[in-house]
Motif scaffolding. Structure first.
Motif, PDB file in Angstrom:
ATOM      1  N   ARG A 183       0.846  -1.181   0.000  1.00  0.00           N
ATOM      2  CA  ARG A 183       0.000   0.000   0.000  1.00  0.00           C
ATOM      3  C   ARG A 183       0.887   1.238   0.000  1.00  0.00           C
ATOM      4  NH1 ARG A 183      -4.582   1.765   4.426  1.00  0.00           N
ATOM      5  NH2 ARG A 183      -4.845   3.831   3.553  1.00  0.00           N
TER       6      ARG A 183
ATOM      7  N   VAL B  30      -6.733   4.766  -1.504  1.00  0.00           N
ATOM      8  CA  VAL B  30      -5.756   3.713  -1.265  1.00  0.00           C
ATOM      9  C   VAL B  30      -5.138   3.340  -2.605  1.00  0.00           C
ATOM     10  CG1 VAL B  30      -5.473   1.300  -0.581  1.00  0.00           C
ATOM     11  CG2 VAL B  30      -6.939   2.808   0.753  1.00  0.00           C
TER      12      VAL B  30
ATOM     13  N   ALA C 141     -11.711   6.527  -1.761  1.00  0.00           N
ATOM     14  CA  ALA C 141     -12.175   6.638  -0.380  1.00  0.00           C
ATOM     15  C   ALA C 141     -13.671   6.330  -0.346  1.00  0.00           C
ATOM     16  CB  ALA C 141     -11.911   8.044   0.145  1.00  0.00           C
TER      17      ALA C 141
ATOM     18  N   SER D 132     -16.978   2.185  -2.418  1.00  0.00           N
ATOM     19  CA  SER D 132     -15.687   2.582  -2.956  1.00  0.00           C
ATOM     20  C   SER D 132     -15.641   2.119  -4.396  1.00  0.00           C
ATOM     21  CB  SER D 132     -14.533   1.951  -2.177  1.00  0.00           C
ATOM     22  OG  SER D 132     -14.354   2.576  -0.938  1.00  0.00           O
TER      23      SER D 132
ATOM     24  N   HIS E 204      -9.303  -4.672   2.030  1.00  0.00           N
ATOM     25  CA  HIS E 204      -9.183  -3.332   2.624  1.00  0.00           C
ATOM     26  C   HIS E 204     -10.544  -2.652   2.701  1.00  0.00           C
ATOM     27  CE1 HIS E 204      -7.617   0.576   3.694  1.00  0.00           C
ATOM     28  NE2 HIS E 204      -8.449   1.062   2.791  1.00  0.00           N
ATOM     29  N   ALA E 205     -11.320  -2.734   1.635  1.00  0.00           N
ATOM     30  CA  ALA E 205     -12.641  -2.106   1.617  1.00  0.00           C
ATOM     31  C   ALA E 205     -13.533  -2.678   2.716  1.00  0.00           C
ATOM     32  CB  ALA E 205     -13.295  -2.287   0.247  1.00  0.00           C
TER      33      ALA E 205
ATOM     34  N   GLU F 184     -12.615  -4.141   5.489  1.00  0.00           N
ATOM     35  CA  GLU F 184     -12.095  -3.722   6.792  1.00  0.00           C
ATOM     36  C   GLU F 184     -12.407  -2.255   7.087  1.00  0.00           C
ATOM     37  OE1 GLU F 184      -7.951  -4.728   6.481  1.00  0.00           O
ATOM     38  OE2 GLU F 184      -8.305  -6.834   7.031  1.00  0.00           O
ATOM     39  N   SER F 185     -12.660  -1.482   6.037  1.00  0.00           N
ATOM     40  CA  SER F 185     -12.970  -0.058   6.187  1.00  0.00           C
ATOM     41  C   SER F 185     -14.466   0.200   6.287  1.00  0.00           C
ATOM     42  CB  SER F 185     -12.396   0.725   4.998  1.00  0.00           C
ATOM     43  OG  SER F 185     -11.005   0.583   4.958  1.00  0.00           O
TER      44      SER F 185
END
Length: 167
Positions: free
Chosen positions: A11, A67, A85, A91, A118-119, A121-122
């Protein structure tokens, strides 16, 4: 041979202190190829539309809120993906590109899979993307990874296929 052990997904910024040059090179290749596929080939980066030139010139500023994932094969940047974001639980995958010399090694799949993790987890509930309809290999990849074509496009550009995946 498909040796995925040699590919590292990182990342940026975050796990990688600096990568603007590598990212700029990947973005330039992506935009030049896309322009050619649209029948609007240009000789170099300086002839790209301004919105694309600025990404190449200053990816740190353009993607500051997003990201950016980079795939490296040893010390060589082999691919990239931008995940926007989250907005209202969504996203979008942008600028997925694998250098042609590194294709067939699962890099795009790994970039997307990493972006989806990642998405999730966000707190993102849906990841969307748009792809030019002539990129049939990419469309097939997205379908294999659980994306479906949506009937109501959020992008009015002709010849784009809009897809999404719920997380």
């Amino acid at each position: 041979m498909n040796d995925q052990r040699e590919i590292a997904i990182v990342r940026w910024p975050g796990q990688l202190a600096s990568a603007p040059d590598e990212l700029a090179e990947l973005l330039a290749a992506y935009h030049l190829q896309t322009q050619a596929e649209k029948g609007e080939a240009v000789a170099g980066v300086e002839e790209l539309p301004p919105r694309y030139r600025v990404e190449i010139a200053d990816p740190r500023a353009v993607f500051a809120d997003h990201v950016v994932l980079l795939a490296f094969s040893r010390d060589t940047a082999a691919g990239c993906l931008v995940l926007t974001a989250p907005v209202d639980g969504r996203s979008e995958v942008k600028r997925l590109w694998t250098d042609p010399g590194f294709r067939g090694r699962g890099i795009a799949s790994r970039l997307i899979s990493t972006a989806l993790v990642h998405a999730a987890e966000s707190g993102v509930s849906t990841v969307q993307l748009s792809v030019w309809k002539w990129r049939t290999g990419a469309i097939a990849l997205y379908k294999r990874l659980g994306f479906t074509v949506v009937t109501e496009s959020w992008d009015e550009r002709d010849q784009l296929v809009c897809m999404e995946r719920s997380l």
